[in-house]
Design a protein around this motif. Sequence first.
Motif, mmCIF file in Angstrom:
data_model
loop_
_atom_site.group_PDB
_atom_site.id
_atom_site.type_symbol
_atom_site.label_atom_id
_atom_site.label_comp_id
_atom_site.label_asym_id
_atom_site.label_seq_id
_atom_site.Cartn_x
_atom_site.Cartn_y
_atom_site.Cartn_z
ATOM 1 N N UNK A 43 12.204 4.750 6.205
ATOM 2 C CA UNK A 43 12.616 3.344 6.172
ATOM 3 C C UNK A 43 13.105 2.995 4.762
ATOM 4 N N UNK A 44 14.414 2.885 4.546
ATOM 5 C CA UNK A 44 14.928 2.606 3.197
ATOM 6 C C UNK A 44 14.366 1.327 2.591
ATOM 7 N N UNK A 45 14.155 0.317 3.432
ATOM 8 C CA UNK A 45 13.631 -0.945 2.898
ATOM 9 C C UNK A 45 12.210 -0.765 2.365
ATOM 10 N N UNK A 46 11.391 -0.024 3.116
ATOM 11 C CA UNK A 46 10.016 0.202 2.688
ATOM 12 C C UNK A 46 9.986 1.072 1.435
ATOM 13 N N UNK A 75 0.817 -1.233 0.000
ATOM 14 C CA UNK A 75 0.000 0.000 0.000
ATOM 15 C C UNK A 75 0.840 1.267 0.000
ATOM 16 N N UNK A 76 2.086 1.187 0.537
ATOM 17 C CA UNK A 76 2.943 2.372 0.530
ATOM 18 C C UNK A 76 3.276 2.830 -0.884
ATOM 19 N N UNK A 77 3.231 1.903 -1.838
ATOM 20 C CA UNK A 77 3.510 2.287 -3.227
ATOM 21 C C UNK A 77 2.450 3.255 -3.743
ATOM 22 N N UNK A 78 1.216 3.117 -3.253
ATOM 23 C CA UNK A 78 0.163 4.053 -3.633
ATOM 24 C C UNK A 78 0.446 5.428 -3.046
ATOM 25 N N UNK A 79 0.922 5.461 -1.797
ATOM 26 C CA UNK A 79 1.266 6.745 -1.188
ATOM 27 C C UNK A 79 2.358 7.443 -1.993
ATOM 28 N N UNK A 85 19.952 1.373 -6.531
ATOM 29 C CA UNK A 85 19.449 2.402 -7.431
ATOM 30 C C UNK A 85 18.057 2.858 -7.056
ATOM 31 N N UNK A 86 17.382 2.105 -6.210
ATOM 32 C CA UNK A 86 16.042 2.515 -5.817
ATOM 33 C C UNK A 86 16.048 3.813 -5.023
#
Length: 998
Positions: free
Chosen positions: A457-460, A417-421, A487-488
Motif C-alpha cells: 500500500x503506497x499510502x501506508x 504502528x506500521x512505522x515501527x514495523x 520522494x517517500x
Amino acid sequence: MPVARKQVGATGTSTVTISFAGFNRAWAAWIGDCLERRGVRVVFQRWDPPVDTPLEDSLRDLMLAPGRILVILSDWYFQLGPRSQAEWNKALREVVAPDADRFAAVSITTATMPGATSVFAAADLTNVGAEEAERRMLARLDLTAGPVPRSADAKPAPRFPADTPEVWGGVPRRNTRFTGRERLLNEAYHALQEAGPGAGVVTLHGMSGVGKTQLAAEYVYRFGAEYDVVWWVPADRRAIYRQNLAELAPELGLSTGAEYGERLRAVRDALRRGEPHSHWLLVLDGADEPEQIWDLVPTGPGHVLITSRNPEWGEHNSNLLEVPVYRRDESVAFIRRRAPRLTHTEADQLAEALEDLPLLLDQTAGWLNDSDMSIEEYIELLQGGIDQDVVKVSRDFPVAFQTAWSILLNKLKETVPESIDLLRLCSFFAPGSIPVRLLKEMPPGELPEQLTGLMNDPLLWNRAISQLRQYSVVRLESHESVDEEASSTGESLYLHRMVHQIVGKDMPERDRKEFIDVVRRALAAADPGRPIDATQWPAYAEITPHLKWADVLESTDPAVHTLVLNCLRYMYFSGEYRAGIKLGERAMTAWRDLLGGTHPRLWDLSYNLANLMRAVGDYAGTEAMERAVVDHLRDERGGQDLEHLRAASGLAADLRGLGRYEEALEMSGWILSTYRELLGDTDSRTVNAQNNLAISLRLLGRYEESRELNRRTLEARRQLLRARHSWTLISEINYATDLRLLGRYGEAESLQAQSVRVHRIVLGEDNPQTLLAEHNLALCRYRSGERGKAAPAFTRILERSERVLGEHDPLTLMFAASQSFFAREHADIDQARTISEYAVDGYTTMLGEDHPYVAGTRSNHALILRSVGERDHAHMLTEAALDQMTRAVGENHPWTLGCAINASALRNLVGDPESAATLTDACVTRATETLGRTHPLTLSARIAYAADLRGIRDNRRADKVETEALGDLVATLGAQHVHTVSARSRTRPFWDFEPQII
C-alpha cells in the motif's frame, strides 16, 4: 508620480550595509556583488543577536552601520522560536518604523513573518530569475538597473542563490531547523579557501549524533554557490564510495565506458586536473575508517569536506575540526524552533537532561511539541521512572538516550504502528544507508501478513516513512526529488547507528524472526548471480555490508546460502580478501553446526574460502582443508565427480604455493584429462584446468610448453567469454609472462600494454589483477631496456599493493622483490637492501626456510650485499641459496641455473676462479639443454662463462665463447639492447629471481 532613480555616484546611496542571517550568506554575497559592480561600497553585517539582549538594543546597534541598511528577510533572520512574533513586532514598531528611510529589504522566503515587517516594504525575490531579482533589489534601493559589464580581470561572480551549481548530486535536503555552528562553518570555509592546490581537505570529526552530516550539508548550501561541482558521497564503505564517486563521470561529461573502474579513474583524473571544472567540492560523509579510502581522496584545485568519528584523518593531510555537542544557547534555540510550545527555561532544562546532543534534541523535541506531557514529567522519566536499568548503549551515547528512545517508540506505536514495523526491518540492515527498495521489490507472496499491507500500500508506506521523518528517526536518501510525497518511495533511507542499535534491542522475539527472514530473502533476491562480472560488483558492494546484520549465516534457505557463496566469490575477484576470509570462516563454523559436517554446501564454501586464504598466502592452511575435502569426496563419490575435481584443482594450487611443483603438475595433468573426458575441450572448467596446468609448467621452468597452453587458453576464453572478462584478461597476463620469460620482450610488452589499459577500465586501478598486469608490463619494459618507464611503475605498484592488500600479501612480496632488484642497479642501494630484507623475511615467515622463493630472494639479496662490499657474507648467502634452490627444484631448473650464475660471480670475488669456471661451464650445458642456446638466461651463462675463463687465464677459449655469445645476443635481442651493450663492455651478467603467481 514615479520616484526618480538615483545614479551611482550621485548624492544619496554610496554605501549599503547588508544585514543577513548566516543561513542566507549566499544571497548576501550575490547581492553584494551586484552592488559593488555598480560602484556601491558594501558592508556585510551577519545578524546573530544574543538571545539575552533585547531586540530593540540589537536593532539600534545595527543602525550604527554606515549608509543604507538592506535587510535580507527570511524566517532565519527572525529566529522564530527563540523570539516570538510579538517580540519582533514590538521592536520593529519601536526602532525601525520611526526611521524607515534608513532601511530597505528584500524577502527570500514565502513563510509567514511578523506583521510589522511591512515597515520594510520588502522587494520579493522568491520564484524569479537572476535578472528580475537584481532589477527588484536595485529598484528597492532606488538604483539604476541597467546592465553593467564585468571587467576581464574581475573575480568570478557569485552564482545566483536560487540556481544550483552546474553539477550537483547526492546532497541531502537542507535542514531548515539548522541552528548555530557559525564558528565551525567559518573555520571550515577559511581552512579550505586558504589551502593550497591539492591540500584543500577538512575533516569534521566528533561523536555519533553530534550533527557532523548536518553541518556538512549546511556548508554545502551556504557556500555551494562558489563551486561549479558539488558531489556528496557516502564513504562508510570503500566499495560504495568508489561506486558513487564513479557516478560523477557522466555528470562531468567524461567519455567513458560503462565499467565503474574506468569511470572512477576518469573522475579522479578530471578532478586532479581541474578539467572541465576547477571549482569543485566533494563531501565524503561517514568516512570512519580513513585507512580504507584515504588513497581514493581526490587531489587537485578543488575542496574535500569529510565527516568522520575518527580523528586519524589528521594523519592523512586533512585539517581537523572537532564538532562538539551544542553550546547551551544553541541547544535552547534549536529546541524552541523544534518545539515552540516550550519556554526558554523548559528548553534549557531539556538540553541539560539530554546533554546537548543534537540528534537526541531533534528526536525528543519533535514529539514533545505534539505531546501534552510537561517537561518535568519527561525529565522524571529520563531519570529512571520508565526503566530502572538505563545504561549507555555504547561509550559514545549519552545515558539518557535509551530511555528517551523508549518514550519516542511508544509515541510512534500510538500513531502509525506500521512505522515501527518499517523501522524494525531497517534494523536488520547495516546502519547508515539502507536500500529499502530491496524490500519493495519482493514478490507479495513472500511477505508475512503483518508486512503485506505496509509493502503493498503506497499510502501506508509513505505514511510510515513520513512519521519516522517527522521525528528525525530516519532521513530520505532520494535527495533530488522535489515532491515530498513522491520522494517517500525513494530507494534508500538513512538510519543513524544510535537509533539502529536501540531498535535492535527493543524488539519482540516473534517480530525478530519474521523481520530478519524478510530481509534475508530480500538480499538473496537482489543477488545479481554473476560475482565474476566486474559490472555487477557495485551491486555486491551494496549487499555485502548487510549480511552480518541480517545474520544470514543462520539461515537454512538455499537462496541465502547461494548469496553468501556469491559474495565470497565477489570478494575474491575484487580483492577484498581479508573481509572475505572473515565471512568465510564464520560461515564454515555456522554451517557445520547448522547443516552438518558433510553437507554439500560445505564443499562449495571450502572451495571459496580456500581461494581467499590462498590469495593471502596461507597455503599450508588451504592444503590441509582441501586435502580433507578431496579425500572425502573421492571416497564418497569417486574420482570423476565434478565436486571432487574442483576440490582437487584447489589442492593442486596449494601444492604450487607450497613449492611442490612436480606433485602439482601431476595432479593438474590428471584433472585436465578427466575434465576433457567428461566435459569436452570447450567447457569453461576444462579451459580453467588447462590454465592451471600451464601455471604448473611455468613454475617448473618449462616456459615453451606453458606458453603454448596459455596461447590456447587465451584463444578459448576469447571465444567462450567476452574479451573483457577477467579470466580472459588473466590469460593475457599469463601469455605475456611466458613470452617475456622466453625473451620475446617486444611481443610481451605489446600484448601486456594493451591488456593493462583494459584492466584499468574493467577492474579498476587498484584491483589485484590490475596490479599484476601493471607489474608484468613494468618487467617487460625493464627487460627491454626501457628503464625510465619501468622505474616509476615499480615504485607505484608496490606502494598501491601495500596500501590495498597489505605489506604481507603474496603480491606485495612479489612486487617488493622486483622493486629491490631494480633499485639495486638503478636507484638507491640502501632502499634496495631494506626492501630486499623485507621480501626475504616475508617469504620465510609465509613459506618456510625450504621454499624456492626464499632461496631466490636470498640470491637476489646476496647481489646487494656484494654491491655494498660485504663479499664474504654475500658469498655464503649465494652458496646457501644455490644449494637450497637445487634441493627445492632440481639442478636443471632455470631458477637453479640463475642462482649458479650469481654464485659463480661471488666465487671469483672471494678468490676461487677455478670453481667459478666449473660452475658456469656446467650451467651453460644445462641451460642449453633446458632452455635452448639463445634463451636470455643461457646467453647470460655463456657471457659469465667467458668471464670465468679469463679469470683462469684461458683467454683463447674465453674469446671464442664470448664472440659466439655476442653474435647470438645481437641476433636475438639486437645490437643496442642493454644486455648486448653490457656484454660487449664485458660487464659480468647477473640473474634476478622473479616470484611467480601460483
